[in-house]
Design a protein around this motif. Structure first.
Motif, mmCIF file in Angstrom:
data_model
loop_
_atom_site.group_PDB
_atom_site.id
_atom_site.type_symbol
_atom_site.label_atom_id
_atom_site.label_comp_id
_atom_site.label_asym_id
_atom_site.label_seq_id
_atom_site.Cartn_x
_atom_site.Cartn_y
_atom_site.Cartn_z
ATOM 1 N N MET A 1 53.380 52.348 43.287
ATOM 2 C CA MET A 1 52.506 53.466 44.151
ATOM 3 C C MET A 1 51.820 52.621 45.187
ATOM 4 O O MET A 1 51.166 53.128 46.244
ATOM 5 C CB MET A 1 51.792 54.258 43.198
ATOM 6 N N ALA A 2 51.696 51.298 44.972
ATOM 7 C CA ALA A 2 50.895 50.619 45.943
ATOM 8 C C ALA A 2 51.006 50.490 47.445
ATOM 9 O O ALA A 2 50.633 50.453 48.273
ATOM 10 C CB ALA A 2 50.506 49.129 45.406
ATOM 11 N N ILE A 3 52.681 50.624 47.508
ATOM 12 C CA ILE A 3 53.128 50.507 48.614
ATOM 13 C C ILE A 3 52.766 51.551 49.545
ATOM 14 O O ILE A 3 52.764 51.724 51.053
ATOM 15 C CB ILE A 3 54.589 50.436 48.695
ATOM 16 N N PHE A 4 52.352 52.896 48.980
ATOM 17 C CA PHE A 4 52.290 54.198 49.669
ATOM 18 C C PHE A 4 50.659 54.059 50.104
ATOM 19 O O PHE A 4 50.156 54.988 51.049
ATOM 20 C CB PHE A 4 52.420 55.420 49.033
ATOM 21 N N ARG A 5 49.914 53.196 49.515
ATOM 22 C CA ARG A 5 48.670 52.972 50.001
ATOM 23 C C ARG A 5 48.119 51.976 50.873
ATOM 24 O O ARG A 5 47.148 51.846 51.529
ATOM 25 C CB ARG A 5 47.467 52.951 48.654
ATOM 26 N N LEU A 6 49.154 51.185 51.381
ATOM 27 C CA LEU A 6 49.145 50.264 52.335
ATOM 28 C C LEU A 6 48.853 50.773 53.692
ATOM 29 O O LEU A 6 49.707 51.694 54.158
ATOM 30 C CB LEU A 6 50.428 49.346 52.412
ATOM 31 N N HIS A 7 47.831 50.246 54.382
ATOM 32 C CA HIS A 7 47.606 50.572 55.702
ATOM 33 C C HIS A 7 48.270 49.414 56.664
ATOM 34 O O HIS A 7 48.465 48.279 56.185
ATOM 35 C CB HIS A 7 46.233 50.968 56.245
ATOM 36 N N ASP A 8 48.791 49.835 58.133
ATOM 37 C CA ASP A 8 49.166 48.903 59.035
ATOM 38 C C ASP A 8 48.299 47.946 59.153
ATOM 39 O O ASP A 8 48.842 46.720 59.299
ATOM 40 C CB ASP A 8 49.561 49.462 60.214
ATOM 41 N N ASP A 9 46.896 47.996 59.022
ATOM 42 C CA ASP A 9 45.905 47.051 59.419
ATOM 43 C C ASP A 9 46.230 45.727 58.274
ATOM 44 O O ASP A 9 45.971 44.527 58.440
ATOM 45 C CB ASP A 9 44.678 47.442 59.316
ATOM 46 N N GLN A 10 46.410 46.128 57.126
ATOM 47 C CA GLN A 10 46.655 45.144 55.826
ATOM 48 C C GLN A 10 47.856 44.573 56.145
ATOM 49 O O GLN A 10 47.947 43.203 55.925
ATOM 50 C CB GLN A 10 46.652 46.004 54.545
ATOM 51 N N ILE A 11 48.917 45.308 56.537
ATOM 52 C CA ILE A 11 50.263 44.617 56.752
ATOM 53 C C ILE A 11 50.141 43.503 58.073
ATOM 54 O O ILE A 11 50.826 42.413 58.148
ATOM 55 C CB ILE A 11 51.304 45.718 57.021
ATOM 56 N N LEU A 12 49.334 43.922 58.948
ATOM 57 C CA LEU A 12 49.132 43.075 60.255
ATOM 58 C C LEU A 12 48.350 41.776 59.899
ATOM 59 O O LEU A 12 48.974 40.850 60.305
ATOM 60 C CB LEU A 12 48.321 43.931 61.261
ATOM 61 N N GLU A 13 47.633 41.940 59.039
ATOM 62 C CA GLU A 13 46.548 40.835 58.672
ATOM 63 C C GLU A 13 47.448 39.966 57.686
ATOM 64 O O GLU A 13 47.552 38.667 57.771
ATOM 65 C CB GLU A 13 45.441 41.181 57.922
ATOM 66 N N ARG A 14 48.316 40.307 56.908
ATOM 67 C CA ARG A 14 49.031 39.681 55.903
ATOM 68 C C ARG A 14 50.613 39.038 56.691
ATOM 69 O O ARG A 14 50.961 38.031 56.230
ATOM 70 C CB ARG A 14 49.493 40.380 54.790
ATOM 71 N N CYS A 15 51.185 39.927 57.276
ATOM 72 C CA CYS A 15 52.660 39.811 57.683
ATOM 73 C C CYS A 15 52.647 39.490 59.135
ATOM 74 O O CYS A 15 53.781 39.073 59.669
ATOM 75 C CB CYS A 15 53.229 40.988 57.419
ATOM 76 N N GLY A 16 51.865 39.687 59.890
ATOM 77 C CA GLY A 16 51.916 39.364 61.570
ATOM 78 C C GLY A 16 52.547 40.695 62.115
ATOM 79 O O GLY A 16 52.688 41.628 61.739
ATOM 80 N N GLU A 17 52.344 40.400 63.615
ATOM 81 C CA GLU A 17 52.490 41.576 64.619
ATOM 82 C C GLU A 17 54.050 41.964 64.553
ATOM 83 O O GLU A 17 54.626 43.121 64.673
ATOM 84 C CB GLU A 17 52.470 41.000 65.915
ATOM 85 N N ASP A 18 54.988 40.771 64.026
ATOM 86 C CA ASP A 18 56.495 41.402 64.203
ATOM 87 C C ASP A 18 56.591 42.268 63.225
ATOM 88 O O ASP A 18 57.653 43.117 63.319
ATOM 89 C CB ASP A 18 57.185 40.047 63.841
#
Length: 689
Positions: A1-18
């Protein structure tokens, strides 16, 4: 269920703009399919059900398709109008997607030029003086020549593995107090007896000897690298306006790499540096560059590219679809022993398993052929991968099955061979009442089976198992476990997703029930990719043209929908029917607009490619300041050797001649490096690439 609590800011910080651009593209496809589903289910599906051309069986799938309407039914105009609306909606959603993109471009990249065509004996000082003389207002901040470091990268990778293995067995001997014997041959971990040529030896002695041999080879290669220039250079200027000014000057003197208007601004070094042969472009991101592939250039690169793609074309020309492979296998009675078992479960499941296996294998061949082409940047590699895999999948999944064909060989014979007796038969196979059921089943299988396989990462698991099996020692297995993370292949993922999206849009008019299942596929795909991007794959830094190429390919989906509707009208109504002429007019206008936009730059206001470019906030205030001693345009191998040797020198001074072990790890730097070099931390003192 952690995937549903992820925000785009967290993904941006860890995975980058692409990763953010990729997920935003998926969300816009989801909203587009929601609208298309509403229109298809609420308008087109009732219209198709209102026809009485087919039987009244409520369980008949054909009643939901356009084939249920009579040719004189005026409601066919509704399908043509909605096809135009779908095209407009796709353009609108893609335009909104690109407008929402805020692409951050680092100032260093914008003020760095990549130059090829330099003579082999060119020197950094002469290149810098040329720009000082030819462009007095443009201040050069740094010049880095490129060298062939492919072999050095390989040696340092092997040295790092040997170092880790030596540390592993040293610690193991300290814990157990006993030496470990190994068989240093492929699959040596399974050797239980000694035979000639496969004798076991002490692990520490073996890896110490291997480590010392690699160090000697690295030292020799390090001395030879300076003698292997590639005729390339990265030139960084003080301000990005200077780099843009010089780039425009070179582009004004070139026309598709041919001389059109003479040479750029001359200097006293122009003849020595052969500036008329230069090819100048903005440099890619440092972490986007495949450093070890830069040594493959010119005629060698083109011959390699032609041989790979020609071989690929010959294979796929005759084996385009899985069905032709199965039919070829049946000619040689490959599956005969399976049917001889007289087990209905096995005999029915095995052909399906083969069909699914070849469906995954054929695009994989196209995918790996791109990796062998030795592209200079990851962006170029992903772009070529996306284009090739998408075109192949469209032929394999959509075009050939829709025409009742099995390979490109049959396709060209059907298209150009007028004496063929298969022509009328093949045309009768187009738009059969139950034909859409195949594509609905395909989308359903992709939604649940395909996304499930991506979550399981079965191909990666198979590759991991193979590497573990062929590993020589326990230390090698540990190294394999520690190096299982790879970059997310945006090119391949874009191609697979856009193939399914194209199938959905192409049949959204003729078979409207496919659209809600396509929506389910995109929703599940979005969830799986969010999970994999955040928890599984390494971040990547690619150029924006890859994401814009995906937008252009998405626009091909509603255009194919118009083609499909035109073919149906042409076959069922005739060319002179008003609905056929209207659809043909829309198709021709769409093609004309696309050609005018692509070739002549017209209709720019209709383009969906509108985006905002922002400068990196951590470099805006430093544009006029001096650069740090090391620039990012250096392969990690070269800069890490210099860092390690500096650390060795400091330790020699502080310990009065006592030399301690120097780790290959680098201190944290602000520079980013190529993914190929990310696992390499080895000594090197060479200059810059």
């Amino acid at each position: 269920m952690a995937i549903f609590r992820l925000h785009d800011d967290q993904i941006l910080e860890r995975c980058g703009e692409d990763a953010i651009h990729y997920l935003s593209f998926q969300r816009h496809l989801i909203f587009l399919l929601v609208v298309v589903s509403a229109l298809s289910l609420c308008i087109i599906l009732p219209v198709n059900l209102s026809g009485d051309l087919l039987d009244k069986d409520p369980y008949s799938f054909g009643r939901t398709t356009i084939a249920n309407l009579e040719t004189q039914n005026d409601l066919l105009w509704l399908h043509a109008v909605l096809a135009v609306i779908y095209l407009s909606l796709t353009v609108g959603f893609m335009r909104h997607h690109t407008q929402s993109i805020k692409y951050t471009e680092e100032t260093l990249v914008r003020r760095t030029l990549f130059i090829t065509g330099l003579p082999g004996d060119a020197k950094e000082e002469n290149v810098e003086r040329h720009f000082w003389d030819a462009y007095p207002t443009c201040e050069v901040a740094d010049v880095q020549l490129c060298y062939n470091v492919a072999k050095l990268i390989y040696l340092c990778e092997e040295r790092k593995k040997a170092e880790k293995s030596l540390a592993y067995y040293t610690n193991l001997q300290k814990r157990t107090g006993q030496p470990t014997l190994i068989n240093p041959k492929p699959c040596g971990q399974f050797s239980c007896c000694e035979v000639w040529g496969c004798r076991r030896e002490d692990a520490i002695a073996y890896y110490t000897r291997l480590y010392n041999q690699l160090l000697e080879k690295i030292t020799e290669e390090e001395c030879q690298v300076q003698d292997q220039p590639l005729g390339m250079a990265f030139v960084t200027f003080r301000e990005k306006s200077m780099a843009i000014y010089i780039l425009k000057d070179f582009r004004a003197c070139k026309c598709q790499s041919l001389r059109c208007k003479g040479d750029p601004q001359p200097s006293s070094y122009s003849r020595e540096l052969h500036i008329s042969r230069w090819r100048v472009a903005l440099a890619a991101y440092p972490q986007d560059i495949c450093w070890k592939n830069l040594s493959i250039q010119g005629l060698r690169w083109w011959l390699q590219w032609l041989s790979i793609n020609f071989t690929l074309f010959l294979v796929l020309f005759f084996l385009t679809t899985p069905s032709i492979i199965l039919s070829t296998m049946d000619k040689f009675n490959v599956t005969k022993p399976i049917h001889a078992l007289n087990n209905p479960i096995i005999s029915q499941f095995f052909p399906t398993l083969l069909l699914w296996s070849f469906s995954a294998l054929l695009p994989t061949i196209v995918y790996y052929s791109t990796l062998l082409e030795s592209h200079w940047t990851k962006s170029g590699e992903n772009w070529n991968m996306m284009t090739k895999v998408y075109i192949f999948l469209i032929f394999m999944v959509l075009i050939l099955p829709s025409l009742g064909l099995t390979s490109l060989d049959f396709f060209f014979r059907w298209l150009f061979d007028n004496t063929s007796s298969d022509g009328p038969v093949r045309l009768e196979c187009v738009f059969l009442p139950d034909q859409g059921a195949f594509f609905v089943n395909y989308v359903i299988a992709s939604a649940f089976v395909g996304n499930g396989m991506e979550l399981l990462r079965l191909p990666g698991l198979i590759l991991y198992t193979f590497r573990m099996v062929v590993a020589r020692t326990a230390a090698d297995r540990k190294n394999i476990k520690q190096n299982q993370a790879y970059q997310f292949e945006f090119g391949a993922m874009y191609a697979w997703m856009l193939c399914i999206f194209t199938v959905i849009m192409a049949y959204s008019i003729t078979c409207p029930i496919i659209v809600p299942f396509g929506l389910i596929y995109i929703l599940l795909k979005h969830i799986v990719d969010r999970h994999n991007l955040y928890f599984v794959y390494l971040p990547a830094k690619l150029e924006k043209r890859l994401h814009f190429a995906a937008v252009n390919q998405a626009l091909a989906a509603p255009i194919l929908c118009l083609f499909w509707l035109f073919f149906f009208s042409f076959l069922r109504l005739g060319l002179r029917a008003p609905a056929t002429l209207f659809t043909l007019l829309v198709v021709l206008l769409t093609i004309l607009v696309c050609l005018a936009y692509t070739c002549f730059g017209c209709f720019r206001h209709l383009s969906p490619l509108y985006y905002k470019t922002e400068e990196s906030t951590n470099q805006e205030g430093r544009e006029a300041q001096e650069l740090p001693p090391l620039t990012p345009y250096v392969p990690r191998i070269l800069s890490s050797l210099a860092s390690e040797r500096t650390a060795l020198s400091l330790q020699q001074q502080q310990t009065y001649g006592t030399i301690h072990h120097v780790s290959g790890n680098l201190p944290k730097q602000d520079t980013a490096y190529s993914p190929e070099d990310s696992a390499v931390t080895a000594p090197s003192t060479m200059g810059y690439l």
